[in-house]
Design a protein around this motif. Structure first.
Motif, PDB file in Angstrom:
ATOM      1  N   VAL A 191     -20.122 -13.241  38.046  1.00  0.00           N
ATOM      2  CA  VAL A 191     -20.453 -13.871  36.763  1.00  0.00           C
ATOM      3  C   VAL A 191     -20.822 -12.804  35.738  1.00  0.00           C
ATOM      4  O   VAL A 191     -20.390 -12.844  34.579  1.00  0.00           O
ATOM      5  N   PHE A 192     -21.619 -11.832  36.169  1.00  0.00           N
ATOM      6  CA  PHE A 192     -22.066 -10.756  35.278  1.00  0.00           C
ATOM      7  C   PHE A 192     -20.868  -9.981  34.732  1.00  0.00           C
ATOM      8  O   PHE A 192     -20.783  -9.719  33.529  1.00  0.00           O
ATOM      9  N   ALA A 193     -19.937  -9.625  35.618  1.00  0.00           N
ATOM     10  CA  ALA A 193     -18.736  -8.900  35.190  1.00  0.00           C
ATOM     11  C   ALA A 193     -17.919  -9.755  34.221  1.00  0.00           C
ATOM     12  O   ALA A 193     -17.374  -9.247  33.231  1.00  0.00           O
ATOM     13  N   ASP A 194     -17.850 -11.054  34.483  1.00  0.00           N
ATOM     14  CA  ASP A 194     -17.090 -11.971  33.638  1.00  0.00           C
ATOM     15  C   ASP A 194     -17.637 -11.995  32.207  1.00  0.00           C
ATOM     16  O   ASP A 194     -16.879 -12.065  31.233  1.00  0.00           O
ATOM     17  N   ILE A 195     -18.952 -11.936  32.074  1.00  0.00           N
ATOM     18  CA  ILE A 195     -19.596 -11.956  30.754  1.00  0.00           C
ATOM     19  C   ILE A 195     -19.126 -10.780  29.913  1.00  0.00           C
ATOM     20  O   ILE A 195     -18.723 -10.933  28.753  1.00  0.00           O
ATOM     21  N   PHE A 196     -19.142  -9.588  30.491  1.00  0.00           N
ATOM     22  CA  PHE A 196     -18.794  -8.400  29.710  1.00  0.00           C
ATOM     23  C   PHE A 196     -17.286  -8.201  29.600  1.00  0.00           C
ATOM     24  O   PHE A 196     -16.813  -7.612  28.616  1.00  0.00           O
ATOM     25  N   ASN A 197     -16.529  -8.690  30.577  1.00  0.00           N
ATOM     26  CA  ASN A 197     -15.073  -8.669  30.426  1.00  0.00           C
ATOM     27  C   ASN A 197     -14.652  -9.558  29.262  1.00  0.00           C
ATOM     28  O   ASN A 197     -13.713  -9.247  28.527  1.00  0.00           O
ATOM     29  N   TYR A 198     -15.379 -10.668  29.075  1.00  0.00           N
ATOM     30  CA  TYR A 198     -15.098 -11.543  27.937  1.00  0.00           C
ATOM     31  C   TYR A 198     -15.529 -10.880  26.636  1.00  0.00           C
ATOM     32  O   TYR A 198     -14.747 -10.780  25.683  1.00  0.00           O
ATOM     33  N   TYR A 199     -16.774 -10.429  26.594  1.00  0.00           N
ATOM     34  CA  TYR A 199     -17.331  -9.959  25.324  1.00  0.00           C
ATOM     35  C   TYR A 199     -16.689  -8.656  24.846  1.00  0.00           C
ATOM     36  O   TYR A 199     -16.433  -8.483  23.662  1.00  0.00           O
ATOM     37  N   ILE A 200     -16.414  -7.744  25.776  1.00  0.00           N
ATOM     38  CA  ILE A 200     -15.881  -6.433  25.388  1.00  0.00           C
ATOM     39  C   ILE A 200     -14.359  -6.400  25.408  1.00  0.00           C
ATOM     40  O   ILE A 200     -13.733  -5.845  24.502  1.00  0.00           O
ATOM     41  N   TYR A 201     -13.766  -7.038  26.422  1.00  0.00           N
ATOM     42  CA  TYR A 201     -12.327  -6.904  26.623  1.00  0.00           C
ATOM     43  C   TYR A 201     -11.536  -8.197  26.386  1.00  0.00           C
ATOM     44  O   TYR A 201     -10.361  -8.274  26.733  1.00  0.00           O
ATOM     45  N   GLY A 202     -12.174  -9.209  25.804  1.00  0.00           N
ATOM     46  CA  GLY A 202     -11.459 -10.439  25.468  1.00  0.00           C
ATOM     47  C   GLY A 202     -10.940 -11.208  26.663  1.00  0.00           C
ATOM     48  O   GLY A 202      -9.976 -11.964  26.554  1.00  0.00           O
ATOM     49  N   GLY A 203     -11.580 -11.010  27.823  1.00  0.00           N
ATOM     50  CA  GLY A 203     -11.184 -11.743  29.018  1.00  0.00           C
ATOM     51  C   GLY A 203     -10.368 -10.924  30.008  1.00  0.00           C
ATOM     52  O   GLY A 203     -10.141 -11.357  31.142  1.00  0.00           O
ATOM     53  N   ARG A 204      -9.907  -9.743  29.602  1.00  0.00           N
ATOM     54  CA  ARG A 204      -9.191  -8.879  30.540  1.00  0.00           C
ATOM     55  C   ARG A 204     -10.134  -8.406  31.638  1.00  0.00           C
ATOM     56  O   ARG A 204     -11.277  -8.056  31.369  1.00  0.00           O
ATOM     57  N   GLN A 205      -9.643  -8.380  32.858  1.00  0.00           N
ATOM     58  CA  GLN A 205     -10.482  -8.046  34.009  1.00  0.00           C
ATOM     59  C   GLN A 205     -10.563  -6.527  34.198  1.00  0.00           C
ATOM     60  O   GLN A 205      -9.909  -5.952  35.067  1.00  0.00           O
ATOM     61  N   VAL A 206     -11.382  -5.903  33.377  1.00  0.00           N
ATOM     62  CA  VAL A 206     -11.547  -4.449  33.413  1.00  0.00           C
ATOM     63  C   VAL A 206     -12.713  -4.063  34.321  1.00  0.00           C
ATOM     64  O   VAL A 206     -12.615  -3.160  35.151  1.00  0.00           O
ATOM     65  N   ILE A 207     -13.837  -4.757  34.138  1.00  0.00           N
ATOM     66  CA  ILE A 207     -15.028  -4.490  34.945  1.00  0.00           C
ATOM     67  C   ILE A 207     -14.943  -5.298  36.236  1.00  0.00           C
ATOM     68  O   ILE A 207     -14.807  -6.525  36.198  1.00  0.00           O
ATOM     69  N   LEU A 208     -15.020  -4.625  37.369  1.00  0.00           N
ATOM     70  CA  LEU A 208     -14.957  -5.295  38.664  1.00  0.00           C
ATOM     71  C   LEU A 208     -16.364  -5.454  39.239  1.00  0.00           C
ATOM     72  O   LEU A 208     -17.207  -4.566  39.070  1.00  0.00           O
ATOM     73  N   PRO A 220     -22.081 -21.542  23.497  1.00  0.00           N
ATOM     74  CA  PRO A 220     -20.948 -22.457  23.666  1.00  0.00           C
ATOM     75  C   PRO A 220     -20.639 -23.333  22.463  1.00  0.00           C
ATOM     76  O   PRO A 220     -19.469 -23.587  22.168  1.00  0.00           O
ATOM     77  N   ALA A 221     -21.665 -23.810  21.754  1.00  0.00           N
ATOM     78  CA  ALA A 221     -21.433 -24.711  20.615  1.00  0.00           C
ATOM     79  C   ALA A 221     -20.664 -24.028  19.493  1.00  0.00           C
ATOM     80  O   ALA A 221     -20.027 -24.698  18.675  1.00  0.00           O
ATOM     81  N   GLN A 222     -20.712 -22.700  19.452  1.00  0.00           N
ATOM     82  CA  GLN A 222     -20.042 -21.958  18.385  1.00  0.00           C
ATOM     83  C   GLN A 222     -18.773 -21.271  18.864  1.00  0.00           C
ATOM     84  O   GLN A 222     -18.232 -20.398  18.180  1.00  0.00           O
ATOM     85  N   MET A 223     -18.290 -21.693  20.027  1.00  0.00           N
ATOM     86  CA  MET A 223     -17.066 -21.113  20.597  1.00  0.00           C
ATOM     87  C   MET A 223     -15.971 -22.164  20.661  1.00  0.00           C
ATOM     88  O   MET A 223     -16.207 -23.298  21.060  1.00  0.00           O
ATOM     89  N   ALA A 224     -14.762 -21.770  20.280  1.00  0.00           N
ATOM     90  CA  ALA A 224     -13.612 -22.654  20.450  1.00  0.00           C
ATOM     91  C   ALA A 224     -13.308 -22.762  21.939  1.00  0.00           C
ATOM     92  O   ALA A 224     -13.620 -21.848  22.712  1.00  0.00           O
ATOM     93  N   ASP A 225     -12.722 -23.876  22.347  1.00  0.00           N
ATOM     94  CA  ASP A 225     -12.380 -24.053  23.762  1.00  0.00           C
ATOM     95  C   ASP A 225     -11.500 -22.908  24.259  1.00  0.00           C
ATOM     96  O   ASP A 225     -11.620 -22.471  25.408  1.00  0.00           O
ATOM     97  N   GLU A 226     -10.619 -22.422  23.378  1.00  0.00           N
ATOM     98  CA  GLU A 226      -9.718 -21.337  23.771  1.00  0.00           C
ATOM     99  C   GLU A 226     -10.495 -20.071  24.121  1.00  0.00           C
ATOM    100  O   GLU A 226     -10.093 -19.305  25.000  1.00  0.00           O
ATOM    101  N   GLU A 227     -11.617 -19.853  23.439  1.00  0.00           N
ATOM    102  CA  GLU A 227     -12.454 -18.696  23.740  1.00  0.00           C
ATOM    103  C   GLU A 227     -13.155 -18.872  25.081  1.00  0.00           C
ATOM    104  O   GLU A 227     -13.210 -17.948  25.890  1.00  0.00           O
ATOM    105  N   ILE A 228     -13.683 -20.066  25.318  1.00  0.00           N
ATOM    106  CA  ILE A 228     -14.371 -20.330  26.586  1.00  0.00           C
ATOM    107  C   ILE A 228     -13.415 -20.192  27.760  1.00  0.00           C
ATOM    108  O   ILE A 228     -13.804 -19.750  28.842  1.00  0.00           O
ATOM    109  N   MET A 229     -12.147 -20.546  27.537  1.00  0.00           N
ATOM    110  CA  MET A 229     -11.157 -20.468  28.616  1.00  0.00           C
ATOM    111  C   MET A 229     -10.868 -19.026  29.041  1.00  0.00           C
ATOM    112  O   MET A 229     -10.243 -18.792  30.073  1.00  0.00           O
ATOM    113  N   LYS A 230     -11.345 -18.049  28.279  1.00  0.00           N
ATOM    114  CA  LYS A 230     -11.144 -16.642  28.654  1.00  0.00           C
ATOM    115  C   LYS A 230     -12.064 -16.224  29.803  1.00  0.00           C
ATOM    116  O   LYS A 230     -11.815 -15.205  30.444  1.00  0.00           O
ATOM    117  N   PHE A 231     -13.125 -17.003  30.042  1.00  0.00           N
ATOM    118  CA  PHE A 231     -13.960 -16.726  31.206  1.00  0.00           C
ATOM    119  C   PHE A 231     -13.167 -17.049  32.465  1.00  0.00           C
ATOM    120  O   PHE A 231     -12.446 -18.051  32.523  1.00  0.00           O
TER     121      PHE A 231
END
Length: 328
Positions: free
Chosen positions: A18-35, A201-212
């Motif tokens: 979950v922790f890696a997912d947070i920063f992969n979303y915030y920094i890399y737009g959902g790309r799985q860079v941090i393992l 979450p309230a300020q995120m489009a569904d498409e953004e949330i789907m990047k998790f």
């Protein structure tokens, strides 16, 4: 309830995936860079020493919610970054100051650790009669000696992200400047701002949330629509496959934050959220029907007409009204 939500969300975010997912979303737009395996748990306690009104130094212990060290090989060199997460069940109106303090304490701590390391090495060399020249080292100049931080030393970057586990929009300040009433551009030009990196979450489009990629996707979607029955049904249906198998810890977060009444066996590893919500709504509808039936019975309406009005079998209504020994 707030204390429970804070505890549950903190335990949830500690999970490396979950922790890696947070920063992969915030920094890399959902790309799985941090393992997840590149992250190590780090002590999140920091000591601040603010000066009191009388000039005394008062020790105060500050705690981050979760902090992990990221280590990865890049271009043949090991690269380190410190990632921290602050979980908020309620809006914090001094978040820029809070996170800025954490990052500042982190850097201050790194400087102190560097100074300790240098002092220890110099003491060792002195005790062993070594000279810097013999070991290919160096003698610190006056500035390095006084600061404890040598010219070649480098800090490890510290990045803090705040997650707001709430269904309403975050209306708190998102920078230090937002907390000030300063309009003079010359003054502002002399100041350094600090920005809150926010996931709400309230300020995120569904498409953004789907990047998790982790169960944080379901957590954010559910929280976003938790007070909107129609849209929640739409989201559950559109993502039915994933919502039928949500890890229990994620459901713990959903329940602690939204108080939706989701029931599940604590022994289960995954929970069918779709089914749980259907059962909740069915129980809610039946409760309303029982209340209506009771009121109609008090008004003297006969059982058959009551059953027809509430849409349940006559025997079921009789059971509700205590006219039968048991009800289906």
């Amino acid at each position: 309830m707030l204390l429970k939500a804070d505890t549950v969300t903190k335990d949830y975010v500690k999970d490396a995936g979950v922790f890696a997912d947070i920063f992969n979303y915030y920094i890399y737009g959902g790309r799985q860079v941090i393992l997840p395996e590149q992250l190590t748990e780090r002590d999140s306690a920091k000591i601040a020493l603010p000066y009191g009104a009388d000039g005394a130094v008062v020790p105060v212990q500050k705690f981050r919610d979760v902090q992990k060290l990221y280590a990865a090989m890049t271009d043949g060199k090991m690269r380190y970054i410190l990632y921290g997460v602050e979980n908020q069940a309620e809006i914090h109106y001094a978040m820029p100051v809070k996170n800025n303090l954490y990052d500042a304490l982190e850097y201050a701590g790194q400087v102190e650790e560097a100074a300790k390391s240098h002092r220890k090495e110099m003491k060792r060399k002195k005790e062993q009669g070594e000279t810097s020249a013999e070991e290919g080292g160096k003698t610190p100049n006056t500035g390095e000696f006084l600061s404890g931080f040598w010219a070649g030393d480098r800090l490890i970057p510290s990045i803090t992200v705040t997650i707001f586990f709430g269904s309403k929009e975050w209306d708190g300040p998102l920078s230090l400047f937002d907390m000030m009433d300063v309009s003079d551009p010359d003054v502002l030009a002399c100041m350094d701002n600090y920005h809150v990196r926010l996931i709400a979450p309230a300020q995120m489009a569904d498409e953004e949330i789907m990047k998790f990629q982790s169960s944080l996707r379901e957590v954010m979607l559910f929280i976003k629509y938790s007070k909107d029955k129609e849209n929640l049904s739409r989201v559950l249906a559109a993502n039915e496959k994933r919502f039928r198998e949500v890890e229990r810890r994620a459901v713990d977060v959903i329940e602690a934050v939204t108080n939706s009444g989701i029931k599940y066996d604590k022994k289960d590893g995954v929970v069918n959220v779709c089914q749980a919500i259907q059962e909740i709504r069915k129980e809610s509808e039946q409760k309303k029907a029982r209340e209506v039936a009771g009121n109609l019975y008090k008004m003297g309406l006969d059982i058959e007409k009551i059953a027809q009005a509430v849409g349940y079998a006559v025997e079921t209504v009789k059971g509700w009204l205590g006219l039968e020994e048991s009800a289906p």
